[in-house]
Write a protein that holds these residues in place. Structure first.
Motif, PDB file in Angstrom:
ATOM      1  N   SER A  40       0.837  -1.207   0.000  1.00  0.00           N
ATOM      2  CA  SER A  40       0.000   0.000   0.000  1.00  0.00           C
ATOM      3  C   SER A  40       0.871   1.256   0.000  1.00  0.00           C
ATOM      4  N   LEU A  41       1.948   1.219   0.772  1.00  0.00           N
ATOM      5  CA  LEU A  41       2.880   2.350   0.791  1.00  0.00           C
ATOM      6  C   LEU A  41       3.492   2.555  -0.592  1.00  0.00           C
ATOM      7  N   LEU A  42       3.913   1.464  -1.215  1.00  0.00           N
ATOM      8  CA  LEU A  42       4.484   1.563  -2.560  1.00  0.00           C
ATOM      9  C   LEU A  42       3.436   2.049  -3.569  1.00  0.00           C
ATOM     10  N   SER A  43       2.182   1.655  -3.385  1.00  0.00           N
ATOM     11  CA  SER A  43       1.106   2.113  -4.276  1.00  0.00           C
ATOM     12  C   SER A  43       0.918   3.618  -4.158  1.00  0.00           C
ATOM     13  N   ARG A  44       1.006   4.140  -2.948  1.00  0.00           N
ATOM     14  CA  ARG A  44       0.884   5.601  -2.767  1.00  0.00           C
ATOM     15  C   ARG A  44       2.029   6.332  -3.469  1.00  0.00           C
ATOM     16  N   LYS A  45       3.227   5.783  -3.361  1.00  0.00           N
ATOM     17  CA  LYS A  45       4.373   6.378  -4.075  1.00  0.00           C
ATOM     18  C   LYS A  45       4.125   6.354  -5.589  1.00  0.00           C
ATOM     19  N   ASN A  46       3.597   5.220  -6.044  1.00  0.00           N
ATOM     20  CA  ASN A  46       3.319   5.063  -7.471  1.00  0.00           C
ATOM     21  C   ASN A  46       2.263   6.088  -7.931  1.00  0.00           C
ATOM     22  N   GLU A  47       1.237   6.296  -7.130  1.00  0.00           N
ATOM     23  CA  GLU A  47       0.201   7.284  -7.471  1.00  0.00           C
ATOM     24  C   GLU A  47       0.784   8.695  -7.516  1.00  0.00           C
ATOM     25  N   ALA A  48       1.694   8.995  -6.613  1.00  0.00           N
ATOM     26  CA  ALA A  48       2.347  10.315  -6.627  1.00  0.00           C
ATOM     27  C   ALA A  48       3.151  10.503  -7.911  1.00  0.00           C
ATOM     28  N   ILE A  49       3.829   9.452  -8.322  1.00  0.00           N
ATOM     29  CA  ILE A  49       4.595   9.517  -9.576  1.00  0.00           C
ATOM     30  C   ILE A  49       3.646   9.715 -10.757  1.00  0.00           C
ATOM     31  N   LYS A  50       2.498   9.050 -10.738  1.00  0.00           N
ATOM     32  CA  LYS A  50       1.513   9.221 -11.819  1.00  0.00           C
ATOM     33  C   LYS A  50       1.023  10.664 -11.903  1.00  0.00           C
ATOM     34  N   LYS A  51       0.766  11.277 -10.745  1.00  0.00           N
ATOM     35  CA  LYS A  51       0.317  12.677 -10.729  1.00  0.00           C
ATOM     36  C   LYS A  51       1.387  13.595 -11.301  1.00  0.00           C
ATOM     37  N   GLU A  52       2.627  13.339 -10.916  1.00  0.00           N
ATOM     38  CA  GLU A  52       3.729  14.153 -11.441  1.00  0.00           C
ATOM     39  C   GLU A  52       3.892  13.942 -12.950  1.00  0.00           C
TER      40      GLU A  52
END
Length: 158
Positions: A109-121
């Motif tokens: 879940s933590l890695l998924s949040r990081k991944n979502e942040a990268i998607k937004k960027e």
């Protein structure tokens, strides 16, 4: 004895001496027009026109070269972004599988949040106007995604 200095003759002579010879047939009247100066004026203008046309042709060549360079850079950015999106999809699938494992779901879940942040960027990259800035930002995001992938791989091996 007749005087050489007839007032009418002197008047015409002074008028002719006082007139400037011009190359413009619209000025100066009949006596002050010079066909040699007019021909020189035409040659000067033709030379100036040729110079301006040469400059314009050079500017068009430069513009064409810059347009091709921009198109190449834009294609490169599109390709980099497509590769980044493909990598993100792979990581999405991997993280989805990791979340199913109860022992790994919190870290996933933590890695998924990081991944979502990268998607937004990644989505914000399109708002950048300069192709070089886009390219640098995509490369930075790619590096973050690679780090995220390594974390996900390490979690998968546990």
């Amino acid at each position: 004895m007749r005087s050489f200095f007839n007032p009418a003759f002197v008047g015409v002579f002074v008028f002719l001496i006082g007139c400037n010879m011009t190359d413009d047939p619209r000025q100066g009247g009949l006596f002050s027009y010079s066909s040699d100066k007019y021909e020189r004026r035409i040659q000067d203008r033709e030379a100036r026109l040729a110079s301006i046309e040469a400059e314009q042709a050079e500017e068009e060549r430069v513009n064409s070269r810059l347009s091709k360079d921009l198109a190449t850079r834009q294609k490169e950015v599109v390709k980099l972004k497509a590769n980044l999106n493909a990598e993100q999809k792979k990581i999405d699938r991997q993280l989805t599988l990791l979340k199913r494992d109860k022992n790994k779901s919190e870290k996933a879940s933590l890695l998924s949040r990081k991944n979502e942040a990268i998607k937004k960027e990644t989505a914000r990259v399109e708002k950048l106007e300069d192709t070089e800035s886009k390219k640098r930002e995509i490369q930075r995001l790619r590096q973050q995604l690679d780090e995220l992938r390594m974390e996900a791989d390490a979690l998968s091996r546990l």
